[in-house]
Design a protein around this motif. Sequence first.
Motif, PDB file in Angstrom:
ATOM      1  N   HIS B 259       0.838  -1.181   0.000  1.00 38.35           N
ATOM      2  CA  HIS B 259       0.000   0.000   0.000  1.00 38.35           C
ATOM      3  C   HIS B 259       0.876   1.234   0.000  1.00 38.35           C
ATOM      4  N   LEU B 260       0.767   2.011  -1.057  1.00 37.16           N
ATOM      5  CA  LEU B 260       1.617   3.193  -1.211  1.00 37.16           C
ATOM      6  C   LEU B 260       0.738   4.427  -1.303  1.00 37.16           C
ATOM      7  N   ASN B 261       0.981   5.377  -0.420  1.00 35.50           N
ATOM      8  CA  ASN B 261       0.248   6.635  -0.525  1.00 35.50           C
ATOM      9  C   ASN B 261       1.122   7.783  -0.061  1.00 35.50           C
ATOM     10  N   ASP B 262       0.509   8.930   0.135  1.00 30.01           N
ATOM     11  CA  ASP B 262       1.284  10.117   0.491  1.00 30.01           C
ATOM     12  C   ASP B 262       1.747  10.098   1.940  1.00 30.01           C
ATOM     13  N   ILE B 263       1.184   9.184   2.705  1.00 28.68           N
ATOM     14  CA  ILE B 263       1.524   9.145   4.129  1.00 28.68           C
ATOM     15  C   ILE B 263       2.637   8.156   4.409  1.00 28.68           C
ATOM     16  N   GLN B 264       2.564   7.011   3.736  1.00 29.48           N
ATOM     17  CA  GLN B 264       3.573   5.988   4.013  1.00 29.48           C
ATOM     18  C   GLN B 264       3.581   4.918   2.937  1.00 29.48           C
ATOM     19  N   SER B 265       4.594   4.050   3.040  1.00 29.11           N
ATOM     20  CA  SER B 265       4.650   2.871   2.175  1.00 29.11           C
ATOM     21  C   SER B 265       4.618   1.657   3.087  1.00 29.11           C
ATOM     22  N   VAL B 266       3.660   0.783   2.825  1.00 29.80           N
ATOM     23  CA  VAL B 266       3.455  -0.349   3.724  1.00 29.80           C
ATOM     24  C   VAL B 266       3.475  -1.653   2.942  1.00 29.80           C
ATOM     25  N   VAL B 267       4.182  -2.632   3.480  1.00 27.81           N
ATOM     26  CA  VAL B 267       4.162  -3.973   2.887  1.00 27.81           C
ATOM     27  C   VAL B 267       3.770  -4.956   3.985  1.00 27.81           C
ATOM     28  N   GLY B 268       2.833  -5.833   3.674  1.00 30.96           N
ATOM     29  CA  GLY B 268       2.401  -6.785   4.697  1.00 30.96           C
ATOM     30  C   GLY B 268       1.912  -8.081   4.085  1.00 30.96           C
ATOM     31  N   ILE B 269       1.702  -9.042   4.955  1.00 26.81           N
ATOM     32  CA  ILE B 269       1.144 -10.332   4.530  1.00 26.81           C
ATOM     33  C   ILE B 269      -0.127 -10.572   5.328  1.00 26.81           C
ATOM     34  N   PRO B 270      -1.239 -10.793   4.655  1.00 23.74           N
ATOM     35  CA  PRO B 270      -2.463 -11.058   5.425  1.00 23.74           C
ATOM     36  C   PRO B 270      -2.337 -12.365   6.189  1.00 23.74           C
ATOM     37  N   LEU B 271      -2.839 -12.346   7.419  1.00 22.46           N
ATOM     38  CA  LEU B 271      -2.716 -13.519   8.265  1.00 22.46           C
ATOM     39  C   LEU B 271      -3.804 -14.542   7.985  1.00 22.46           C
ATOM     40  N   PHE B 272      -4.959 -14.066   7.615  1.00 18.48           N
ATOM     41  CA  PHE B 272      -6.089 -14.963   7.439  1.00 18.48           C
ATOM     42  C   PHE B 272      -6.711 -14.745   6.072  1.00 18.48           C
ATOM     43  N   ARG B 273      -7.298 -15.800   5.558  1.00 17.78           N
ATOM     44  CA  ARG B 273      -7.903 -15.704   4.233  1.00 17.78           C
ATOM     45  C   ARG B 273      -9.157 -14.849   4.255  1.00 17.78           C
ATOM     46  N   LEU B 274      -9.956 -15.045   5.312  1.00 19.94           N
ATOM     47  CA  LEU B 274     -11.218 -14.325   5.384  1.00 19.94           C
ATOM     48  C   LEU B 274     -11.065 -13.083   6.250  1.00 19.94           C
ATOM     49  N   PRO B 275     -11.790 -12.035   5.925  1.00 19.51           N
ATOM     50  CA  PRO B 275     -11.726 -10.853   6.775  1.00 19.51           C
ATOM     51  C   PRO B 275     -12.196 -11.174   8.188  1.00 19.51           C
ATOM     52  N   LEU B 276     -11.667 -10.429   9.140  1.00 23.42           N
ATOM     53  CA  LEU B 276     -12.079 -10.619  10.523  1.00 23.42           C
ATOM     54  C   LEU B 276     -13.559 -10.334  10.694  1.00 23.42           C
ATOM     55  N   ALA B 277     -14.075  -9.460   9.842  1.00 26.07           N
ATOM     56  CA  ALA B 277     -15.479  -9.080   9.973  1.00 26.07           C
ATOM     57  C   ALA B 277     -16.410 -10.233   9.658  1.00 26.07           C
ATOM     58  N   ASN B 278     -15.909 -11.270   9.009  1.00 23.66           N
ATOM     59  CA  ASN B 278     -16.732 -12.453   8.783  1.00 23.66           C
ATOM     60  C   ASN B 278     -16.772 -13.287  10.044  1.00 23.66           C
ATOM     61  N   ARG B 279     -17.926 -13.378  10.631  1.00 24.63           N
ATOM     62  CA  ARG B 279     -18.024 -14.132  11.878  1.00 24.63           C
ATOM     63  C   ARG B 279     -18.554 -15.524  11.582  1.00 24.63           C
ATOM     64  N   GLU B 280     -17.883 -16.522  12.114  1.00 24.47           N
ATOM     65  CA  GLU B 280     -18.375 -17.873  11.870  1.00 24.47           C
ATOM     66  C   GLU B 280     -19.665 -18.118  12.634  1.00 24.47           C
ATOM     67  N   TYR B 281     -19.952 -17.239  13.603  1.00 26.10           N
ATOM     68  CA  TYR B 281     -21.164 -17.473  14.377  1.00 26.10           C
ATOM     69  C   TYR B 281     -22.366 -16.730  13.810  1.00 26.10           C
ATOM     70  N   ILE B 282     -22.175 -15.998  12.735  1.00 22.32           N
ATOM     71  CA  ILE B 282     -23.323 -15.300  12.149  1.00 22.32           C
ATOM     72  C   ILE B 282     -23.688 -15.917  10.807  1.00 22.32           C
ATOM     73  N   LYS B 283     -24.926 -16.379  10.738  1.00 20.45           N
ATOM     74  CA  LYS B 283     -25.374 -17.065   9.529  1.00 20.45           C
ATOM     75  C   LYS B 283     -25.817 -16.046   8.476  1.00 20.45           C
ATOM     76  N   ARG B 284     -26.688 -15.127   8.879  1.00 26.21           N
ATOM     77  CA  ARG B 284     -27.164 -14.098   7.961  1.00 26.21           C
ATOM     78  C   ARG B 284     -26.787 -12.745   8.516  1.00 26.21           C
ATOM     79  N   ALA B 285     -25.936 -12.037   7.799  1.00 29.71           N
ATOM     80  CA  ALA B 285     -25.453 -10.769   8.334  1.00 29.71           C
ATOM     81  C   ALA B 285     -26.414  -9.638   8.000  1.00 29.71           C
ATOM     82  N   GLY B 286     -26.593  -8.748   8.954  1.00 32.48           N
ATOM     83  CA  GLY B 286     -27.377  -7.547   8.710  1.00 32.48           C
ATOM     84  C   GLY B 286     -26.433  -6.367   8.699  1.00 32.48           C
TER      85      GLY B 286
END
Lengths: 65, 506
Positions: B259-286
Amino acid sequence: KLGRPSELPPEPLPNYEGDEEFLRRLHHVLLEVEVLEGSLQCPDSGRRFPISRGVPNLLLSEDEA
Amino acid sequence: APPPRRPRRTGPAKMSSAEPGRFFCTAGRGLEPFLAREVQARLGATEVDCVSGKVFFRAAVGPGELRKLRSGERLFLLLKKHSPLPVSGSRGKMLHEIKSLVIGEPKYWLDIISAWRKLHGHKGETDDVSQENALALKRKSEETNTASKRQKTEQVRAIASEECQVEAGETCVAPGRKSSQECWTESKTSSELPSKGSGENPTANEKLSFSFRVSCRCSGAIAKILTSQEIGRAIGIMLVKQCGWRADLRDPDLEIFVHLNDIQSVVGIPLFRLPLANREYIKRAGLRSTVAWAMASLAEISAGALVLDPMCGLGTILLEAAKEWPEAYYWGADISDSQLEGADGNIRTAGLMDKIELLKASVKALPLPSEGFDSVISDIPFGKKFKTTNDAQLLPDILQEMERVLRVGGTLVLLLSQELRRRVDGLTKCAGSDSAEASADGDSGAAPAQALSVDGNSSSLTQGGGESVLSRHFGSLVPEGVYAVSLGKTDAFIHKYRKVSAPGTG
């Protein structure tokens, strides 16, 4: 009223806190029984509110509100 | 090359303690302060640094703990965080700069890979570790993705909205990751195939088949010279040359995020395939789970508390709250059968049936005792969801009931649209300036934070000041904070109030 003998007396007996058997049955009715289909009855008006799939319908009609 | 370092661990469990690592987590706009607080509280993080859309931190916990973050979007292992790249007119020069930033020494990447493998709890010495890891990730994504297409759509929307909301600028992912939709669909398909390669000779295949993908986002001055796609492609080619890896756009072993922008340059590796916002305990998200959690975190839910959501919809807020603060009792009400059915399904999937009670009831006439609840938390549906056009008229009725069932000292946390909020403000101006008790310091826990905004316009923080329609009409609700948050396509505002005394008394 659960529609089946719940083995509970109509009124709590004196010293019910010490009555283990009674407490167990009470606990069962209060916390372990889920009413899926049935109704809740208002003790004042007698009006019945239906329970469907475990969710009571407490909406009032226009003239009731 | 020196042998990879072994982390000091007591056993196979990748729980409480691990070597300290540097991470960053993306966050929806407005949720950065919540995330910053959360990483400190939940993970004991240090060196916490908040910028727009990201929180950097250092923590000594394993992936199991990291996975529990509730207000973040995606979590990354931080590889590099530098000041912004100097922008010159020469594309070639800039590409060269970028490549040295990202790639550096070839050995660097080998070390990164082994560190990353260890972080995921593998032995790290066997040759087919990467294959194992890829399979484990696939299995994991299968497990966590047991839900229907709707969940999948949610994920896709989540990724798309996450990428949209971080910066105004180019957000395309390179090389050739056609669209988020396709990418994730394909990923799901491949995860359903039986794992190949276990019978074949993994060793020989393994060394050749370690795969990667570069995801690049750039904005600001850099984006004027180079596109994200060009940068991503250049980095990808370089990595293939230097490390001998294989580029796999669909289901790589490793994703590299730049991620390169005017503030900084960042390099990273995602830890998980799915976003954290995906909850395994929620079947239908609102409502977005991160926003729901943030709202619940403002309500100050303590053990034994009674919490109500009188317009609960699919129950997202109650689910997030009940998972995080299980020693409280949760009630949800809604007038819609289909919503209640969805909420019921969610509650059963999450195993929270003894924590959350549902009622079919109207928020305008709640069949609940006055001053019976410690907290009322609700996402007030706005826009098209309201059938009538009289949203403004309904609002006072709704608020009146919410206020009634709330005990003195209780908290009210609402999510309001820009329009509803404007109406509240509009009503305020007409109501004149009745002063209400300005208790700006009601809560013991989180301090109200300034809402961050990408453009630099600070959203108003209404504290005390008594100009709210609520203090005027209801006499007892005192504002304690406003937080602007992004819901992807729209913005919304979390308003917190405290009930200080019943109207007409004291």
